[in-house]
Design a protein around this motif. Structure first.
Motif, PDB file in Angstrom:
ATOM      1  N   ALA A  90     -14.744  -7.404   7.226  1.00  0.00           N
ATOM      2  CA  ALA A  90     -15.821  -7.014   8.146  1.00  0.00           C
ATOM      3  C   ALA A  90     -15.333  -5.975   9.149  1.00  0.00           C
ATOM      4  CB  ALA A  90     -16.377  -8.245   8.865  1.00  0.00           C
ATOM      5  N   ASP A  91     -14.151  -6.163   9.720  1.00  0.00           N
ATOM      6  CA  ASP A  91     -13.604  -5.191  10.675  1.00  0.00           C
ATOM      7  C   ASP A  91     -13.362  -3.841   9.996  1.00  0.00           C
ATOM      8  OD1 ASP A  91     -13.637  -7.012  12.760  1.00  0.00           O
ATOM      9  OD2 ASP A  91     -11.485  -7.442  12.668  1.00  0.00           O
ATOM     10  N   ALA A  92     -12.804  -3.887   8.804  1.00  0.00           N
ATOM     11  CA  ALA A  92     -12.516  -2.641   8.084  1.00  0.00           C
ATOM     12  C   ALA A  92     -13.810  -1.918   7.711  1.00  0.00           C
ATOM     13  CB  ALA A  92     -11.683  -2.933   6.841  1.00  0.00           C
ATOM     14  N   LEU A  93     -14.806  -2.649   7.252  1.00  0.00           N
ATOM     15  CA  LEU A  93     -16.086  -2.033   6.897  1.00  0.00           C
ATOM     16  C   LEU A  93     -16.741  -1.385   8.113  1.00  0.00           C
ATOM     17  CD1 LEU A  93     -17.421  -4.745   4.452  1.00  0.00           C
ATOM     18  CD2 LEU A  93     -16.962  -2.346   3.876  1.00  0.00           C
ATOM     19  N   GLU A  94     -16.643  -2.040   9.250  1.00  0.00           N
ATOM     20  CA  GLU A  94     -17.201  -1.467  10.483  1.00  0.00           C
ATOM     21  C   GLU A  94     -16.471  -0.173  10.833  1.00  0.00           C
ATOM     22  OE1 GLU A  94     -19.551  -0.777  13.694  1.00  0.00           O
ATOM     23  OE2 GLU A  94     -19.871  -2.286  12.136  1.00  0.00           O
ATOM     24  N   TRP A  95     -15.151  -0.156  10.737  1.00  0.00           N
ATOM     25  CA  TRP A  95     -14.374   1.051  11.049  1.00  0.00           C
ATOM     26  C   TRP A  95     -14.730   2.178  10.084  1.00  0.00           C
ATOM     27  CZ3 TRP A  95     -10.645   4.074   8.627  1.00  0.00           C
ATOM     28  CH2 TRP A  95      -9.950   4.957   9.462  1.00  0.00           C
ATOM     29  N   LEU A  96     -14.923   1.832   8.818  1.00  0.00           N
ATOM     30  CA  LEU A  96     -15.243   2.836   7.799  1.00  0.00           C
ATOM     31  C   LEU A  96     -16.613   3.478   7.993  1.00  0.00           C
ATOM     32  CD1 LEU A  96     -13.799   1.114   4.620  1.00  0.00           C
ATOM     33  CD2 LEU A  96     -13.042   3.299   5.588  1.00  0.00           C
ATOM     34  N   ARG A  97     -17.455   2.877   8.802  1.00  0.00           N
ATOM     35  CA  ARG A  97     -18.769   3.481   9.060  1.00  0.00           C
ATOM     36  C   ARG A  97     -18.635   4.860   9.688  1.00  0.00           C
ATOM     37  NH1 ARG A  97     -23.236  -0.446  11.263  1.00  0.00           N
ATOM     38  NH2 ARG A  97     -23.778   1.614  12.015  1.00  0.00           N
ATOM     39  N   THR A  98     -17.564   5.073  10.460  1.00  0.00           N
ATOM     40  CA  THR A  98     -17.412   6.337  11.180  1.00  0.00           C
ATOM     41  C   THR A  98     -16.074   7.037  10.944  1.00  0.00           C
ATOM     42  OG1 THR A  98     -16.657   5.106  13.124  1.00  0.00           O
ATOM     43  CG2 THR A  98     -19.006   5.661  13.025  1.00  0.00           C
ATOM     44  N   HIS A  99     -15.240   6.493  10.065  1.00  0.00           N
ATOM     45  CA  HIS A  99     -13.912   7.063   9.832  1.00  0.00           C
ATOM     46  C   HIS A  99     -13.609   7.099   8.339  1.00  0.00           C
ATOM     47  CE1 HIS A  99     -13.757   5.306  13.907  1.00  0.00           C
ATOM     48  NE2 HIS A  99     -13.074   6.391  14.182  1.00  0.00           N
ATOM     49  N   THR A 100     -12.645   7.937   7.970  1.00  0.00           N
ATOM     50  CA  THR A 100     -12.229   8.044   6.572  1.00  0.00           C
ATOM     51  C   THR A 100     -10.708   8.180   6.492  1.00  0.00           C
ATOM     52  OG1 THR A 100     -14.296   9.167   6.020  1.00  0.00           O
ATOM     53  CG2 THR A 100     -12.495   9.351   4.428  1.00  0.00           C
ATOM     54  N   PRO A 101     -10.047   7.145   5.968  1.00  0.00           N
ATOM     55  CA  PRO A 101      -8.601   7.278   5.736  1.00  0.00           C
ATOM     56  C   PRO A 101      -8.364   8.014   4.417  1.00  0.00           C
ATOM     57  CG  PRO A 101      -9.335   5.134   5.006  1.00  0.00           C
ATOM     58  CD  PRO A 101     -10.548   5.831   5.592  1.00  0.00           C
ATOM     59  N   GLN A 102      -7.147   8.467   4.190  1.00  0.00           N
ATOM     60  CA  GLN A 102      -6.813   9.084   2.909  1.00  0.00           C
ATOM     61  C   GLN A 102      -6.466   8.024   1.864  1.00  0.00           C
ATOM     62  OE1 GLN A 102      -5.540  10.740   5.866  1.00  0.00           O
ATOM     63  NE2 GLN A 102      -7.385  11.930   5.528  1.00  0.00           N
ATOM     64  N   VAL A 103      -6.044   6.843   2.325  1.00  0.00           N
ATOM     65  CA  VAL A 103      -5.595   5.782   1.435  1.00  0.00           C
ATOM     66  C   VAL A 103      -5.686   4.456   2.197  1.00  0.00           C
ATOM     67  CG1 VAL A 103      -3.142   5.973   2.062  1.00  0.00           C
ATOM     68  CG2 VAL A 103      -3.761   5.221  -0.248  1.00  0.00           C
ATOM     69  N   ALA A 104      -5.688   3.344   1.445  1.00  0.00           N
ATOM     70  CA  ALA A 104      -5.744   2.029   2.096  1.00  0.00           C
ATOM     71  C   ALA A 104      -4.884   1.023   1.334  1.00  0.00           C
ATOM     72  CB  ALA A 104      -7.187   1.532   2.157  1.00  0.00           C
ATOM     73  N   ILE A 105      -4.429   0.022   2.084  1.00  0.00           N
ATOM     74  CA  ILE A 105      -3.727  -1.129   1.514  1.00  0.00           C
ATOM     75  C   ILE A 105      -4.564  -2.349   1.858  1.00  0.00           C
ATOM     76  CG2 ILE A 105      -1.663  -2.579   1.587  1.00  0.00           C
ATOM     77  CD1 ILE A 105      -0.069  -0.114   2.438  1.00  0.00           C
ATOM     78  N   LEU A 106      -4.961  -3.096   0.828  1.00  0.00           N
ATOM     79  CA  LEU A 106      -5.796  -4.273   1.037  1.00  0.00           C
ATOM     80  C   LEU A 106      -5.089  -5.526   0.554  1.00  0.00           C
ATOM     81  CD1 LEU A 106      -9.167  -3.031  -0.549  1.00  0.00           C
ATOM     82  CD2 LEU A 106      -8.308  -2.618   1.766  1.00  0.00           C
ATOM     83  N   ASP A 107      -5.116  -6.554   1.383  1.00  0.00           N
ATOM     84  CA  ASP A 107      -4.773  -7.885   0.912  1.00  0.00           C
ATOM     85  C   ASP A 107      -6.040  -8.392   0.227  1.00  0.00           C
ATOM     86  OD1 ASP A 107      -3.898 -10.461   0.451  1.00  0.00           O
ATOM     87  OD2 ASP A 107      -3.685 -10.986   2.556  1.00  0.00           O
ATOM     88  N   TYR A 108      -5.927  -8.955  -0.957  1.00  0.00           N
ATOM     89  CA  TYR A 108      -7.114  -9.393  -1.693  1.00  0.00           C
ATOM     90  C   TYR A 108      -7.858 -10.517  -0.969  1.00  0.00           C
ATOM     91  CZ  TYR A 108     -10.077 -11.335  -5.311  1.00  0.00           C
ATOM     92  OH  TYR A 108     -11.158 -11.802  -6.004  1.00  0.00           O
ATOM     93  N   SER A 109      -7.112 -11.483  -0.464  1.00  0.00           N
ATOM     94  CA  SER A 109      -7.709 -12.653   0.164  1.00  0.00           C
ATOM     95  C   SER A 109      -7.491 -12.598   1.678  1.00  0.00           C
ATOM     96  CB  SER A 109      -7.080 -13.928  -0.415  1.00  0.00           C
ATOM     97  OG  SER A 109      -7.657 -15.069   0.146  1.00  0.00           O
ATOM     98  N   LEU A 110      -8.591 -12.440   2.412  1.00  0.00           N
ATOM     99  CA  LEU A 110      -8.530 -12.302   3.859  1.00  0.00           C
ATOM    100  C   LEU A 110      -9.209 -13.493   4.538  1.00  0.00           C
ATOM    101  CD1 LEU A 110      -9.524  -8.558   3.810  1.00  0.00           C
ATOM    102  CD2 LEU A 110      -7.266  -9.445   4.459  1.00  0.00           C
ATOM    103  N   LYS A 111      -9.161 -13.528   5.847  1.00  0.00           N
ATOM    104  CA  LYS A 111      -9.775 -14.622   6.601  1.00  0.00           C
ATOM    105  C   LYS A 111     -11.258 -14.769   6.264  1.00  0.00           C
ATOM    106  CE  LYS A 111      -6.293 -15.490   9.580  1.00  0.00           C
ATOM    107  NZ  LYS A 111      -5.362 -16.453   9.110  1.00  0.00           N
ATOM    108  N   ASP A 112     -11.937 -13.654   5.973  1.00  0.00           N
ATOM    109  CA  ASP A 112     -13.364 -13.721   5.656  1.00  0.00           C
ATOM    110  C   ASP A 112     -13.627 -13.649   4.146  1.00  0.00           C
ATOM    111  OD1 ASP A 112     -12.687 -11.014   5.506  1.00  0.00           O
ATOM    112  OD2 ASP A 112     -14.413 -10.317   6.650  1.00  0.00           O
ATOM    113  N   GLY A 113     -12.624 -13.987   3.335  1.00  0.00           N
ATOM    114  CA  GLY A 113     -12.804 -14.071   1.892  1.00  0.00           C
ATOM    115  C   GLY A 113     -12.206 -12.902   1.140  1.00  0.00           C
TER     116      GLY A 113
END
Length: 137
Positions: free
Chosen positions: A53-76
């Motif tokens: 949810a935090d990352a999706l909110e940030w992505l509304r107005t920003h664009t990184p060149q790359v990302a690292i994601l943990d598959y399983s987070l606090k919100d699923g």
């Protein structure tokens, strides 16, 4: 919105030639280690963010060149976040303690899947492949 470290994740790295990497990881020590590796290797880092949810909110107005994601987070599982990155053509890798399953969502089909724990070099090598960036000296 807060990052794992309590610093506002609304911050955007200063204008630089370094690639910007979004880190989405809910385990503090892992997140801070990745952040340190990347900064030392010349990446600008956003996060670590502890939820999709935090990352999706940030992505509304920003664009990184790359990302690292943990598959399983606090919100699923980060499936919605992965889908957003795919639609925006932002390359990402999954860094997870869960093995890639044959029935994994199609959003993850093209993403490199690196199992925890791994070496720093494996993380950096995977990111360099995704960003088409030469190895750090």
């Amino acid at each position: 919105m807060q990052s794992l470290t309590g610093i506002s994740s609304d911050r955007v790295p200063s204008v630089s030639s370094n690639p910007c990497c979004l880190i989405v990881e809910d385990q503090v020590l892992i997140a801070l280690s990745i952040e340190a590796y990347l900064e030392e290797a010349g990446y600008d880092v956003v996060g670590p963010m502890i939820s999709s949810a935090d990352a999706l909110e940030w992505l509304r107005t920003h664009t990184p060149q790359v990302a690292i994601l943990d598959y399983s987070l606090k919100d699923g599982a980060c499936t919605e976040l992965a889908g957003k990155l795919v639609r925006r053509q932002i390359p990402f890798m999954v860094y997870s303690g869960h093995p890639r399953r044959p029935d994994i969502a199609p959003e993850f089909a093209a993403a490199p899947w690196v199992m925890k724990p791994c070496t720093r070099e494996e993380i950096l090598s995977t990111l360099q492949t995704l960003t088409h960036r030469p190895s750090a000296p």
